[in-house]
Each structure stands twice: as structure tokens, then as C-alpha cells.
Design an enzyme around this catalytic site. Structure first.
Site, PDB file in Angstrom:
ATOM      1  N   TYR A 154      13.903-116.131 -36.548  1.00  0.00           N
ATOM      2  CA  TYR A 154      15.036-117.035 -36.702  1.00  0.00           C
ATOM      3  C   TYR A 154      15.586-117.776 -35.417  1.00  0.00           C
ATOM      4  O   TYR A 154      15.501-117.029 -34.586  1.00  0.00           O
ATOM      5  CB  TYR A 154      16.473-116.155 -37.054  1.00  0.00           C
ATOM      6  CG  TYR A 154      16.541-115.869 -38.590  1.00  0.00           C
ATOM      7  CD1 TYR A 154      16.600-116.918 -39.723  1.00  0.00           C
ATOM      8  CD2 TYR A 154      16.688-114.522 -38.859  1.00  0.00           C
ATOM      9  CE1 TYR A 154      16.810-116.349 -40.913  1.00  0.00           C
ATOM     10  CE2 TYR A 154      16.620-113.975 -40.337  1.00  0.00           C
ATOM     11  CZ  TYR A 154      16.755-114.932 -41.239  1.00  0.00           C
ATOM     12  OH  TYR A 154      16.963-114.822 -42.544  1.00  0.00           O
TER      13      TYR A 154
ATOM     14  N   MET B 268      17.984-108.875 -40.804  1.00  0.00           N
ATOM     15  CA  MET B 268      18.704-107.651 -41.552  1.00  0.00           C
ATOM     16  C   MET B 268      17.921-106.671 -41.751  1.00  0.00           C
ATOM     17  O   MET B 268      18.380-105.367 -41.670  1.00  0.00           O
ATOM     18  CB  MET B 268      19.294-108.329 -42.839  1.00  0.00           C
ATOM     19  CG  MET B 268      20.298-107.353 -43.531  1.00  0.00           C
ATOM     20  SD  MET B 268      20.861-108.198 -45.057  1.00  0.00           S
ATOM     21  CE  MET B 268      22.200-109.201 -44.453  1.00  0.00           C
TER      22      MET B 268
ATOM     23  N   LYS C  18      31.269 -86.010 -39.550  1.00  0.00           N
ATOM     24  CA  LYS C  18      31.777 -87.467 -40.227  1.00  0.00           C
ATOM     25  C   LYS C  18      30.736 -88.383 -39.986  1.00  0.00           C
ATOM     26  O   LYS C  18      30.082 -88.203 -39.209  1.00  0.00           O
ATOM     27  CB  LYS C  18      33.281 -87.866 -39.462  1.00  0.00           C
ATOM     28  CG  LYS C  18      32.813 -88.000 -37.981  1.00  0.00           C
ATOM     29  CD  LYS C  18      34.123 -88.261 -37.389  1.00  0.00           C
ATOM     30  CE  LYS C  18      34.014 -88.541 -35.666  1.00  0.00           C
ATOM     31  NZ  LYS C  18      35.341 -88.477 -35.097  1.00  0.00           N
TER      32      LYS C  18
HETATM   33  C1  LIG Z   1      35.082 -87.758 -34.065  1.00  0.00           C
HETATM   34  C2  LIG Z   1      36.161 -86.887 -33.404  1.00  0.00           C
HETATM   35  C3  LIG Z   1      35.808 -85.720 -32.889  1.00  0.00           C
HETATM   36  C4  LIG Z   1      34.325 -85.527 -32.371  1.00  0.00           C
HETATM   37  O1  LIG Z   1      34.039 -86.194 -31.056  1.00  0.00           O
HETATM   38  P1  LIG Z   1      32.806 -86.071 -30.074  1.00  0.00           P
HETATM   39  O2  LIG Z   1      32.989 -86.861 -28.966  1.00  0.00           O
HETATM   40  O3  LIG Z   1      31.817 -86.728 -30.815  1.00  0.00           O
HETATM   41  O4  LIG Z   1      32.551 -84.682 -29.993  1.00  0.00           O
HETATM   42  C5  LIG Z   1      36.675 -84.998 -32.253  1.00  0.00           C
HETATM   43  N1  LIG Z   1      37.983 -85.296 -32.619  1.00  0.00           N
HETATM   44  C6  LIG Z   1      38.470 -86.189 -33.467  1.00  0.00           C
HETATM   45  C7  LIG Z   1      39.804 -86.508 -33.873  1.00  0.00           C
HETATM   46  C8  LIG Z   1      37.543 -87.110 -33.650  1.00  0.00           C
HETATM   47  O5  LIG Z   1      37.889 -88.240 -34.363  1.00  0.00           O
END
Ligand SMILES: *Cc1c(COP(=O)(O)O)cnc(C)c1O
Length: 710
Positions: free
Chosen positions: A603, A652, A376
Site C-alpha cells: 500500500y 491487516m 486478563k
Molecule cells: C493488569 C493489572 C496487574 C498486572 O500488572 P503487571 O504489570 O502486568 O504485573 C495488576 N493489577 C491490576 C489492577 C491490573 O490491572
């Protein structure tokens, strides 16, 4: 890739292949033996053009593609070369009377699109059509279908070529080819001939499947002999309308390419251009040799003696090509070598380390448990394309993403494995879940009912809330879970939960995790065996496997561990695995300036120089994912191996560092997150300095950063 490991064999074969094409057009052995010449020019030399198609396919066609820029660049290049070649041969066409023919316009269009405006130029439009067709076919349908379609096309082509004698005996089929030949003089073109070789080239690159040298050579020898017998038979019975296509040319090319892939070493890319120029220029050299022979009255020697004729044409073509290439290299407008990806700030990933981590994690899991790679948020900033493709190639079959759109992206890249969407998806997108073959997490009971009502069968994993109280159906209600199994449009493939403090070894957290586990397995026990048949269970994420390796499930959903970093520095876990960091964040010094004592930088004038200072500006800011909280004394970067402090507020798109005590210059690389072995600027230490964990730091790396594979 290591220089010594590249496919040098392919490059070196380009030269003999180009000389074989010249042989086709000069019949060198004609003076010695007609059969000998047939074997050389109508059989052996017929491997040359398919070889060029396969080579292009090898570097261009892939099941995994991020977008079509490579295809577009290939087509553009070939069209430019084709345009130049067409212009080059206009005088020859004028001399031939080409422009005086009847129906000039339709014929010209036909020649430009399929036959080439001079006999050998058909190769260029065929490359364009063949590449585009093979590319889309492999992308949309995969290799299996692509092979079936292109082989069928090849077989159709075969009966308009070497096997035409058979087709011509059947009136209906003859009529079909009659129509075909109105659009294209031959079937050895970009539709019937080229695509199968492009697909084959791409397949050999993607699959990485290699025979031993011995097997490749014997395969080649055997299929070549079969092709030879095939050709001589067809020739004997006068079956051939043309002689480019044979049935046994397909296995012959497959094994020939396998042989060439064995010769590794430094690539000689220049040979690509040299052989292409030979290919394009040799008909001109044939004309030149004839003219010279005529002028010098040595026709019997240089033209009638076909062997000598061939040698002279080869020498002239090679000489011309070498000179043209040398002149081009010397006088072409020199563009400075420039890598657009590393001009500003970029992510550098080490895929060897990623593969290594996947192996190490698999080894730590029970034998029948699979790794589900969590990719993800652009694979935690590592580039979802690069990461997922690398993992799938090394055998990972299951992926997890947060959103349906991330899942669809993976499918578009060509990822075939299971893809679980961990987060919420609006039920009105049920059709897309099905279309892309994604598995949806059922985030609670009413969600499952609503999804069921969409009338589309959707694959799903039921999420159980065992105490995190984020997503999931309550663990106390196995009866609800049973109801989900009964839903008509929901196919339950798995049940899982998420542990909320498995990263901690504190006794209190350990006992809470144990409670969560008890709740989860209590629920699955309550469901019983009939419900759990073919249902996958999973509970561990990275820290789940590191701290509770004894849990026996079907999957481990690993994210951060796969990327080889811990959430925080020195995070103690039960298992300590040899995980290696994959990502570095790098930038470049674009400006160096002197700042007088007492002047401020940035800044809010948060930094005031306490001495005359030299500062460097890096084009990396919080929009690139550099946390603003690293402003001032919290942040530092490495330039030339020296750690220098961030000064003032991170903007930024820019930040400033103090380089007074270094020799740093404009153009130097700066490392903001380091994948090195010592802990300097490791993702977890940078994250800790910014008041966060590496998961957040990495996943927030900006989309405008290019991913460079090391
Ligand atoms: C992001 C996520 C993981 C992975 O987690 P890590 O700690 O990075 O291994 C596993 N299960 C779910 C439901 C997640 O949202």
C-alpha cells in the site's frame, strides 16, 4: 513432551488385554480345569475391558477442557467403527437367525443402543455413553461428585450382575432389575459399568497422583486376590447372573493402571488400532477356525481342545489385524501430515518457562504471600486456557482478570481457584458474579451501594485510589470503606490499591510510590484490626514485587513478570530474577517473489526496490496483533536464524520482508517475537521498536492466532 517420558505401558498392555478378551469367548483352560478356566476368563480377563475404558478416559476425560471437540471426535470415531462392525457381522446374524426373531425392531434398537448386535460389540455403544456421561459429570460437578455418582451406578450394576443372587431374593428389587433387563440384557453397559472407569482414567491423568511401583504392585496383588476370593465365593453360592462386575474390580483396576503408568518410553500408538481390530474380528476368527476344522476333520484337535483352539484363534486374529493394519497404512488415501495450527501464524508457548517463572516469583515473595496470576486479555496473549490450567496444576490458587466474561471463561475451563475481576462489571450481572463464584472489584462507593442493592450476596475486594486516580475509593475516607463493610449483600474479602509508577527507579517516582504506600497502609491502620480480620491486602503488580519486594501483603498480582518479559528492554529493577520468556510469535513464508529494481511493494508504494530483490510474504498483519508501526525500517523478523527487514506497510493480514540476502523458501518458519535467551526480537525490544511496551504488544495478539504448546 519428551518421547521417552510417554505412557508406553498403557500402549503395550493393549495387546494382552485384547488376548484376554479372546480368552473370555473361547475358555482356553476348559480342557484342563473348570476352576482354572473360571479364574482366567471370569476373573483375570475381566480387567481387560475396564482397562480399555480407563485408557480412553485417561486421554479424554479432564476437569479442564476448552470445549468438547475432543469428546465429539472420540464419539464420531467409535460410532464409525461400530457401524463398520455391525455391518461386518450381518452375515453371522443372518446365519444365527437373528433377523427371524419376534419383535425384531425393538430388539434391534435395544441391541444397537446397549447390548451390541453381536455379543462382544456392546463395548462400542458403552464407550460412547460412558465417555459422554463421564465427561459431563466431571466437567459439571468435579471428580468427587463424579466418583460418588458413578460408583453408585456401578453398585447398582453389581446387583444385576455378580450379586444378582442377593437382589433376586428381594421382590421389589427383583422387580426393578426385571424392568431394567427389558431395556438392556445386562448391567455391564454404558451406564452402570463404563462411566466409573472413564472417570478413574481422567482422574489419574488430571491429578498426576502416582504411587511407587512397589506400592502399585502390592495394591494390585492384594486387590486381585480379594477379587478372586469374592468371585469364587459368589460362584460357589451361585449368586452370579453374569460375571463382569466385582466390588474389588475397582481397586484392582486403579492399581493395575498405576503399575502401567510406571512404564515410560516412546508410545506405540499403532497398538491401539491393532488391539481394536483383534477385539472386533476375533468372533469371526472363531467361526473361521470352526469351519476349517470341520472341513479338514480336525475338530477334536482345533475345537474340542480348548487351549489349542484359543491359541489358533489368537494367532489368526493377531495375524488378521496386523495384515489389515499394514494394508491400511499402505493403501489408505495418504493425507499429508498437516498441522492446522501452524499453517499460518501462531503463538507458541513454553509452559516449562511459565511454571519456572511462577516458582521464581513465589520464592521472591514473603512466605505467607500468595501469587495472584493475572490472566486478563487471554493471559497477555498467551492463551487463557493453556496458561490458567498450567498455573492451577502447579498450585496457583488465585487469578485476576479484567472482565466478568473473562472470569466466566476460566470457570468454564474448570478453573477452581479464586478469580478477582479487576475492572468494572455492570451491577445487573450480580447474579452471574455469584453463580460463577467471582470476586468483584468495588470501583467506588456509589458502585458498591448499587451492587449491594441487587439483593444478591457478592464477594468483593475494595479498591482504594491512592494517587493513580483511575479506579477506587479515595484513601482519605476510611469511613466510606467502613460503610461498605456494613453493606448486607457485599462480602468484603480484600482491599487493594494499584501503584502507578512502581516500574521506575527515578527518585521522584520512588517517593511518589512511597506516598501511595503510606496512604494505603494509613487507611488500613485507620480501619483497625476488627475490620481487617480475614481481609486480604494487596498492592504489588509485577514491578511492585521487583522494585518493592519488602512490602508485606497477602497477594502479589503478577502479570508481565509471570510471562517472563520486561515492559521495556533493560528495565532496571531492584530485584533481578531469572524470569524466562514464554511466548514466541511465529509465521510461515507462504509466497516468495522477485521484484525488479525500481518496483514498489504494498500500500502507498512505501517501499521501492533499490536493487533486484527477492521478497517473502508472511500471512501476519495488524489484525493478528503485529503493530502497524513496525512497517518499513522499524520491523524485522527471523527466518532461518537470519534477521530480515519488514518492507512497505504492514497490512491487516499480511506483511512483506526482504529476503534477497538469504536462502529463505516457501514453507520456512519466520519468527516475529522470539522467546530465546539472547535479546533478538524479544517482546520488549519489538514493543519498543513499535513505540509501545511489551504488555500492549502481547495483549493485542489477535484472537485468530492458534496457541501451540511447545
Ligand atoms: C493488569 C493489572 C496487574 C498486572 O500488572 P503487571 O504489570 O502486568 O504485573 C495488576 N493489577 C491490576 C489492577 C491490573 O490491572
Amino acid at each position: 513432551m519428551n518421547n521417552k517420558n510417554e505412557f508406553a505401558g498403557i500402549d503395550y498392555f493393549r495387546l494382552p488385554a485384547a488376548l484376554l478378551v479372546i480368552a473370555i469367548h473361547t475358555s482356553p483352560l476348559a480342557v484342563i480345569s473348570e476352576t482354572g478356566d473360571f479364574i482366567l476368563t471370569r476373573v483375570a480377563a475381566r480387567t481387560a475391558v475396564p482397562f480399555f475404558f480407563m485408557t480412553s478416559g485417561f486421554f479424554l476425560i479432564s476437569r479442564y477442557t476448552k470445549d468438547y471437540t475432543k469428546l465429539a471426535a472420540f464419539i464420531k470415531k467409535i460410532l464409525l467403527i461400530y457401524g463398520a462392525a455391525v455391518l461386518l457381522y450381518i452375515p453371522v446374524n443372518i446365519y444365527n437367525g437373528y433377523f427371524l426373531q419376534k419383535n425384531l425392531l425393538p430388539n434391534l434398537i435395544k441391541d444397537l443402543v446397549s447390548d451390541g448386535t453381536l455379543y462382544h460389540l456392546w463395548y462400542l455403544p458403552a464407550s460412547v455413553t460412558g465417555a459422554a456421561f463421564a465427561w459431563y459429570l466431571v466437567k459439571k460437578c468435579g471428580y468427587f461428585t463424579a466418583f460418588i455418582v458413578t460408583v453408585l451406578l456401578y453398585l447398582t450394576g453389581l446387583f444385576g450382575d455378580s450379586y444378582y443372587g442377593i437382589a433376586a431374593r428381594l421382590p421389589a428389587i427383583k422387580g426393578f432389575y426385571g424392568l431394567l433387563f427389558q431395556v438392556s440384557d445386562y448391567t455391564r453397559n454404558g451406564i452402570f459399568f463404563a462411566p466409573v472407569f472413564f472417570v478413574l482414567g481422567g482422574f489419574l491423568a488430571d491429578s498426576g497422583y502416582r504411587h511407587t511401583l512397589k506400592k502399585s504392585m502390592s495394591g494390585f496383588a492384594a486387590s486381585f486376590m480379594l477379587m478372586l476370593m469374592e468371585a469364587l465365593t459368589l460362584h460357589h453360592f451361585r449368586m452370579q447372573r453374569h460375571d463382569s462386575m466385582y466390588l474389588f474390580l475397582l481397586p484392582c483396576m486403579y492399581f493395575l493402571f498405576q503399575v502401567l503408568l510406571h512404564f515410560r518410553g516412546k508410545r506405540l500408538k499403532r497398538l491401539g488400532m491393532i488391539s481394536l481390530v483383534i477385539y472386533i474380528i476375533h468372533p469371526m476368527m472363531i467361526i473361521v477356525v470352526r469351519m476349517i476344522a470341520g472341513l479338514l476333520h480336525v475338530k477334536s484337535l482345533l475345537v474340542d481342545n480348548s487351549l489349542l483352539h484359543y491359541v489358533v484363534v489368537c494367532l489368526l486374529s493377531v495375524w488378521f489385524s496386523l495384515v489389515a493394519n499394514l494394508l491400511w497404512e499402505k493403501y489408505s488415501p495418504k493425507k499429508k501430515k498437516h498441522n492446522k495450527n501452524t499453517e499460518r501464524t501462531w503463538i507458541e508457548i513454553n509452559l516449562e518457562n511459565l511454571e519456572h517463572n511462577a516458582e521464581v516469583l513465589k520464592a521472591a515473595m514473603p512466605a505467607d504471600c500468595e501469587l495472584m496470576a493475572v490472566v486478563k486479555a487471554h493471559a497477555y496473549g498467551h492463551g487463557d486456557f493453556e496458561t490458567a490450567v498450567c498455573l492451577e496444576k502447579t498450585g496457583v490458587r488465585a487469578f485476576a482478570v479484567a472482565t466478568i466474561n473473562e472470569g466466566i471463561r476460566l470457570r468454564k475451563y474448570g478453573i477452581r481457584g479464586e478469580i478477582l475481576v479487576l475492572g468494572y462489571t455492570d451491577v445487573c450481572r450480580a447474579g452471574e458474579l455469584k453463580k460463577y463464584g467471582l470476586i468483584q472489584t468495588l470501583v467506588d462507593f456509589s458502585y458498591a451501594s448499587a451492587l449491594n442493592e441487587q439483593g444478591v450476596t457478592v464477594w468483593a475486594h475494595i479498591k482504594i485510589d491512592t494517587g493513580m486516580h483511575r479506579l477506587g475509593m479515595p484513601w482519605e475516607k476510611p469511613s466510606d470503606v467502613k460503610l461498605v463493610f456494613a453493606m448486607k449483600n457485599i462480602r468484603v474479602l480484600g482491599i487493594y490499591t494499584h501503584l502507578c509508577c512502581s516500574d521506575s527507579r527515578e527518585p521522584e517516582d520512588v517517593s511518589f510510590t512511597e506516598i501511595q504506600l503510606k496512604r494505603f497502609f494509613g487507611l488500613t491502620d485507620a480501619l483497625g484490626k476488627t475490620f481487617l480480620k480475614d481481609v486480604k491486602l494487596h498492592v504489588q503488580s509485577s514491578y511492585g514485587i521487583l522494585n518493592y519486594p519488602e512490602i508485606h501483603c497477602h497477594y502479589v498480582r503478577a502479570g508481565i513478570a509471570l510471562y517472563g518479559v520486561s515492559s521495556l528492554p533493560d528495565h532496571k529493577t531492584k530485584l533481578s530474577l531469572d524470569l524466562r520468556p514464554v511466548l514466541s510469535l511465529k509465521s510461515r513464508v507462504v509466497l516468495v517473489r522477485d521484484v525488479k529494481k525500481g518496483e514498489s511493494v504494498g500500500y502507498g508504494r512505501k517501499f521501492k526496490a533499490e536493487r533486484d530483490s527477492r521478497i517473502a510474504i508472511l500471512p501476519a498483519g495488524y489484525a493478528d496483533g503485529v503493530p502497524g508501526s513496525l512497517s518499513g525500517p522499524n520491523g524485522s523478523v527471523l527466518i532461518g536464524g537470519k534477521q530480515v527487514p519488514v518492507i512497505g506497510r504492514i497490512c491487516m493480514d499480511q506483511l512483506a520482508v526482504d529476503i534477497t540476502d538469504t536462502e529463505a523458501e516457501v514453507g520456512d518458519e519466520a519468527v516475529l517475537v522470539c522467546a530465546g535467551n539472547n535479546n533478538i526480537l524479544s517482546a520488549s525490544s519489538v514493543a519498543e521498536n513499535s513505540g509501545s511496551i511489551s504488555n500492549e504488544l502481547l495483549s493485542r495478539l489477535g484472537e485468530r492466532l492458534p496457541v501451540v504448546v511447545k
